[in-house]
Design an enzyme around this catalytic site. Structure first.
Site, mmCIF file in Angstrom:
data_model
loop_
_atom_site.group_PDB
_atom_site.id
_atom_site.type_symbol
_atom_site.label_atom_id
_atom_site.label_comp_id
_atom_site.label_asym_id
_atom_site.label_seq_id
_atom_site.Cartn_x
_atom_site.Cartn_y
_atom_site.Cartn_z
ATOM 1 N N TYR A 69 0.146 0.416 15.198
ATOM 2 C CA TYR A 69 -0.733 0.182 14.068
ATOM 3 C C TYR A 69 -0.304 0.976 12.845
ATOM 4 O O TYR A 69 -0.183 2.187 12.890
ATOM 5 C CB TYR A 69 -2.188 0.541 14.398
ATOM 6 C CG TYR A 69 -3.055 0.312 13.189
ATOM 7 C CD1 TYR A 69 -3.281 -0.978 12.750
ATOM 8 C CD2 TYR A 69 -3.559 1.370 12.451
ATOM 9 C CE1 TYR A 69 -4.011 -1.214 11.606
ATOM 10 C CE2 TYR A 69 -4.292 1.142 11.307
ATOM 11 C CZ TYR A 69 -4.515 -0.151 10.890
ATOM 12 O OH TYR A 69 -5.224 -0.382 9.746
ATOM 13 N N ASP A 96 0.887 -1.169 0.000
ATOM 14 C CA ASP A 96 0.000 0.000 0.000
ATOM 15 C C ASP A 96 0.917 1.208 0.000
ATOM 16 O O ASP A 96 1.641 1.438 0.964
ATOM 17 C CB ASP A 96 -0.884 -0.048 1.256
ATOM 18 C CG ASP A 96 -1.790 1.163 1.397
ATOM 19 O OD1 ASP A 96 -1.551 2.189 0.723
ATOM 20 O OD2 ASP A 96 -2.730 1.078 2.215
ATOM 21 N N GLY A 123 19.096 -5.496 1.160
ATOM 22 C CA GLY A 123 19.191 -6.918 0.823
ATOM 23 C C GLY A 123 17.895 -7.555 0.355
ATOM 24 O O GLY A 123 17.782 -7.985 -0.769
ATOM 25 N N ASP A 159 -4.013 -1.507 -2.392
ATOM 26 C CA ASP A 159 -2.741 -2.234 -2.468
ATOM 27 C C ASP A 159 -2.373 -2.580 -3.906
ATOM 28 O O ASP A 159 -3.190 -3.126 -4.647
ATOM 29 C CB ASP A 159 -2.840 -3.524 -1.642
ATOM 30 C CG ASP A 159 -2.997 -3.214 -0.156
ATOM 31 O OD1 ASP A 159 -1.972 -3.244 0.540
ATOM 32 O OD2 ASP A 159 -4.130 -2.903 0.285
ATOM 33 N N LYS A 204 -3.324 -3.054 8.382
ATOM 34 C CA LYS A 204 -3.155 -4.507 8.307
ATOM 35 C C LYS A 204 -2.380 -4.845 7.047
ATOM 36 O O LYS A 204 -2.469 -4.128 6.056
ATOM 37 C CB LYS A 204 -4.523 -5.182 8.257
ATOM 38 C CG LYS A 204 -5.169 -5.283 9.624
ATOM 39 C CD LYS A 204 -4.733 -6.547 10.331
ATOM 40 C CE LYS A 204 -5.557 -6.704 11.615
ATOM 41 N NZ LYS A 204 -4.986 -7.718 12.489
HETATM 42 P P1 13P Z 1 -5.420 -0.464 4.605
HETATM 43 O O1 13P Z 1 -4.691 -1.486 5.445
HETATM 44 O O2 13P Z 1 -5.991 -1.074 3.371
HETATM 45 O O3 13P Z 1 -4.542 0.699 4.332
HETATM 46 O O4 13P Z 1 -6.661 0.026 5.406
HETATM 47 C C1 13P Z 1 -6.424 0.676 6.582
HETATM 48 C C2 13P Z 1 -7.651 0.982 7.339
HETATM 49 O O5 13P Z 1 -7.551 1.060 8.527
HETATM 50 C C3 13P Z 1 -8.912 1.192 6.650
HETATM 51 O O6 13P Z 1 -9.934 1.517 7.553
HETATM 52 MG MG MG Z 2 -4.203 2.128 3.104
HETATM 53 MG MG MG Z 3 -5.027 -2.009 1.896
HETATM 54 MG MG MG Z 4 -5.175 -3.293 5.454
#
Ligand code: 13P
Ligand code: MG
Ligand code: MG
Ligand code: MG
Ligand code: 13P
Ligand code: MG
Length: 380
Positions: free
Chosen positions: A227, A10, A102, A52, A230
């Site tokens: 955080y 992302d 690397g 992404d 994800k």
């Molecule tokens: P992404 O991981 O796709 O960037 O989304 C983050 C998020 O918290 C959307 O609410």
């Molecule tokens: Mg995002």
């Molecule tokens: Mg994402």
């Molecule tokens: Mg995500």
């Protein structure tokens, strides 16, 4: 031998976290075209799911190649620059380090890679997901490679009948274990049923000795310590000729099962299989999406893609995901819509816990009273 690498990141969202801007896609495509012309890559295809970007690449350098990983890193730097210029949201979100060293391990981008001898016909399905995590592949991989109610070949095909070895990672303790299925089925489910921590990394055919599936198994919040989104995962599955048929590989996605990673990376929501053109999560930054791109690989060339979920037979799964989303959304900030505390502990929970730490007292009596206190009416 040919290596198939999907490397994804992302590097900025358009709008919010919902999609990749066309100019970023163009930048990535130009980079891949140059790399094919310059013979770094045998072939390459740029795709996106949500915010992404995935670089789907074939080459001869094997997994963890410095050349391939640094090419991907540089490409993501380029798309980040485009995102910055356009003021897109979270420009460079998954590039956690300032300098490439690397390979991409621990640097933010996710990757699924595998080196194999190309078969006379090599059908491969590449899955890309957004608003979820690598453990989201656990349930479908179990169904594809271990559930005869999903995959008829486990009963009918003598090579599949011999079973599959699942390599499972513990993302918290950075260790791996092999489960020999079907013998170890019940043991394995104990672990992979907890997909925030235990993630299927690869699956190998016992009869063929071939790896059939590979996933991306990073965990951004553990890398970054806080955080940062994800790690929306990718995987690919090789199909047919002793491996699951294409239709068996797609079948688990006829069920909109629940995954972690929606809205702020902090909610469970159903995964929705969609054609690439619908892979733009909007409602509550969801529901999470999965795209399936089918290729035939010939002499390393990626013949395709075919957009496998652009098929009305997945309409019911999409409807089911929408209904499940309605149901879960009504829980608001309550579990099980919101992720359990253990998961938030790696993200936003510690700061709040610290702030109110000195307000906790032992449980000895009511903290809030509205009038003179008596024992009258107490039952204990
Ligand atoms: P992404 O991981 O796709 O960037 O989304 C983050 C998020 O918290 C959307 O609410
Ligand atoms: Mg995002
Ligand atoms: Mg994402
Ligand atoms: Mg995500
Ligand atoms: P066809 O007869 O269309 O080739 O299909 C063969 C098959 O086994 C599909 O699962
Ligand atoms: Mg046929």
């Amino acid at each position: 031998m040919i290596t198939l690498s999907i490397i994804k990141a992302d590097t900025g969202g358009f709008v919010g976290h919902s999609a990749v801007h066309p100019d970023m896609m163009d930048g990535a495509r130009r980079a891949v075209q140059r790399a094919v012309a310059g013979e770094l890559l045998v072939d390459g295809h740029v795709a996106a799911c949500g915010d992404d970007i995935s670089l789907i690449m074939t080459h001869t350098y094997g997994p963890d190649s410095q050349l391939i990983h640094s090419f991907a890193w540089d490409t993501f730097k380029t798309t980040t620059a485009v995102a910055r210029e356009l003021g897109l949201y979270g420009a460079g979100q998954d590039l956690l380090s300032d300098a490439f060293s690397g390979n991409l391990r621990g640097m933010g981008p996710g990757y699924a890679e595998l080196e194999f001898e190309e078969r006379p016909s090599e059908p491969v399905i590449c899955f890309l997901a957004d608003k979820t995590e690598p453990g989201a592949w656990n349930l479908p991989l179990y169904k594809i490679f271990a559930d005869p109610f999903n995959s008829a070949g486990l009963v009918i095909d003598t090579k599949m009948h011999a079973g599959f070895l699942f390599e499972v990672y513990d993302l918290y303790e950075e260790k791996a274990v092999l489960f020999d299925c079907p013998t170890d089925l019940y043991d394995m489910l104990m672990f992979i049923g907890a997909p925030a921590r235990y993630v299927v990394h690869s699956v190998r055919s016992k009869a063929l000795g071939e790896v059939a599936a590979a996933t991306s198994t990073q965990r951004l919040s553990l890398i970054a310590g806080k955080y940062v989104g994800k790690d929306d995962p990718v995987m690919f599955v090789r199909c047919q000729s002793g491996l699951p048929a294409v239709g068996e590989v797609l079948e688990p996605f006829s069920f909109g099962y629940t995954v972690g990673g929606a809205m702020r990376g902090s909610h469970h929501a159903p995964i929705m299989p969609v054609p690439a053109e619908d892979a733009h999560p909007a409602r509550f930054d969801g529901p999470p999406r999965v795209v399936a791109l089918g290729f035939q690989i010939k002499d390393g060339k990626l013949i395709g893609p075919r957009d496998m979920f652009a098929d009305p037979s997945f309409d019911e799964a999409r409807r089911q995901a929408n209904r499940a989303m309605d149901y879960l959304r009504r829980h608001g900030p309550f579990e099980p819509h919101r992720l359990p505390l253990e998961d938030l502990e790696y993200t936003t929970m510690p700061a709040i816990a610290d702030r109110i730490a000195d307000r906790w007292t032992p449980i000895s009596g009511p903290l809030v009273t509205t009038g003179p206190q008596t024992d009258a009416g107490r039952t204990r």
